[in-house]
Write a protein that holds these residues in place. Structure first.
Motif, PDB file in Angstrom:
ATOM      1  N   GLY A  13      10.436   6.524   7.907  1.00 44.36           N
ATOM      2  CA  GLY A  13      11.611   6.343   7.066  1.00 44.36           C
ATOM      3  C   GLY A  13      12.021   4.894   6.924  1.00 44.36           C
ATOM      4  N   GLY A  14      11.710   4.064   7.938  1.00 48.48           N
ATOM      5  CA  GLY A  14      11.920   2.636   7.792  1.00 48.48           C
ATOM      6  C   GLY A  14      11.006   2.072   6.724  1.00 48.48           C
ATOM      7  N   HIS A  15       9.744   2.521   6.719  1.00 52.99           N
ATOM      8  CA  HIS A  15       8.821   2.178   5.629  1.00 52.99           C
ATOM      9  C   HIS A  15       9.418   2.589   4.290  1.00 52.99           C
ATOM     10  CE1 HIS A  15       5.811   3.502   2.692  1.00 52.99           C
ATOM     11  NE2 HIS A  15       6.088   4.740   3.029  1.00 52.99           N
ATOM     12  N   GLY A  16       9.932   3.812   4.212  1.00 50.47           N
ATOM     13  CA  GLY A  16      10.516   4.279   2.960  1.00 50.47           C
ATOM     14  C   GLY A  16      11.701   3.453   2.530  1.00 50.47           C
ATOM     15  N   ALA A  17      12.587   3.128   3.467  1.00 47.84           N
ATOM     16  CA  ALA A  17      13.773   2.339   3.125  1.00 47.84           C
ATOM     17  C   ALA A  17      13.385   0.975   2.581  1.00 47.84           C
ATOM     18  CB  ALA A  17      14.669   2.191   4.357  1.00 47.84           C
ATOM     19  N   LEU A  18      12.425   0.316   3.217  1.00 47.27           N
ATOM     20  CA  LEU A  18      12.002  -1.011   2.769  1.00 47.27           C
ATOM     21  C   LEU A  18      11.389  -0.955   1.379  1.00 47.27           C
ATOM     22  CD1 LEU A  18      10.349  -2.387   6.040  1.00 47.27           C
ATOM     23  CD2 LEU A  18      12.588  -2.989   5.118  1.00 47.27           C
TER      24      LEU A  18
END
Length: 277
Positions: free
Chosen positions: A149-154
């Motif tokens: 989800g950090g990948h997605g947010a970025l």
């Protein structure tokens, strides 16, 4: 849209909502915390994208965000990580298929029928909550997430620079094109043409000229995935080369779990609140 749960917490409302998704062609569930300030006027929105194996419930139950959101007047939106239900493709292993949508629109069979999480989180879900919850101020948005989800947010923020005033991440997969988790998922969902992968790779996007208004990243110093899957040094190098401001903190002794996320959740929300005004 059906509100399956609506409970009082810290003076605000913690909702769990289910609806039929046009993007994924399945039912989808998300949680939404409305702080007490939403009863008097519009409030900024923080979207949180969860990691591998998670649903909306992981951060809702273990993220410890409600007290800070109530104090700061922030709404908190947490969608699921993949489509679910009868007929939805899956594969053995916890890092592909159910719970592992990687926030992309799959182009390869059998995934392309339902795995359209990019369209869901960037188009359908924002439009739905804007229509159904008028207290949300979508002119003041932030985004954060954990691991996948950090990948997605970025990547969502890098490709929608006018939408979000601030971006943060807990233990993000910053360069999925260069690590096993991302290579496995992208080859299944997007095919073997690596040129298509770069649109969902934060390091590649920054190198190609995309920018973020404000970026904060925390990783655990004892995270077992730090060196193989997360590779925060790649993000640090890309930001330095591009002149992209980055606040990167390595939290000594912390791992990859929600014990880590919940410990620093208030710090991230306070940081977002300062940018949201």
């Amino acid at each position: 849209m059906q509100i399956s749960s609506d409970v009082l917490s810290h003076g605000g409302r913690q909702l769990v909502v289910t609806h039929d998704s046009a993007a994924t062609a399945t039912p989808m569930t998300f949680s939404l915390f409305l702080p007490p300030q939403a009863e008097q006027g519009k409030v900024p929105l923080v979207t949180y994208l969860s990691g591998l194996t998670c649903t909306h419930a992981n951060v809702t139950d273990k993220g410890e965000y409600r007290r800070s959101c109530a104090e700061l007047g922030l709404a908190f939106l947490a969608p699921d990580t993949s489509p679910r239900g009868d007929g939805v493709a899956d594969e053995e292993g916890w890092d592909i298929g159910l719970g592992a949508g990687f926030y992309v629109d799959a182009t390869e069979a059998p995934w392309s029928t339902h795995y359209r999480m990019w369209s869901y989180v960037t188009k359908e879900l924002p439009a739905l909550v804007a229509a159904e919850f008028p207290a949300l101020d979508l002119d003041r948005q932030a985004i954060t997430g954990h691991s996948m989800g950090g990948h997605g947010a970025l990547t969502v923020a890098l490709r929608h620079p006018a939408r979000f005033r601030s971006v943060s991440a807990f233990a993000p997969i910053v360069a999925p094109s260069q690590v096993p988790w991302g290579e496995k998922a992208f080859s299944r969902y997007l095919g073997e043409n690596r040129d298509a992968w770069s649109a969902h790779d934060a390091v590649a996007l920054i190198a190609s000229g995309d920018r973020l208004p404000a970026l904060k990243v925390d990783v655990g110093g004892a995270d077992p995935f730090l060196e193989r899957e997360l590779r925060p040094e790649l993000l640090e190098e890309a930001c330095r080369a591009a002149g992209q401001p980055l606040e990167l903190a390595v939290r000594a002794g912390y791992d990859h779990s929600y014990h880590f996320v919940s410990t620093f959740m208030a710090d991230h929300l306070q940081w977002h609140a300062r940018h949201l005004g």
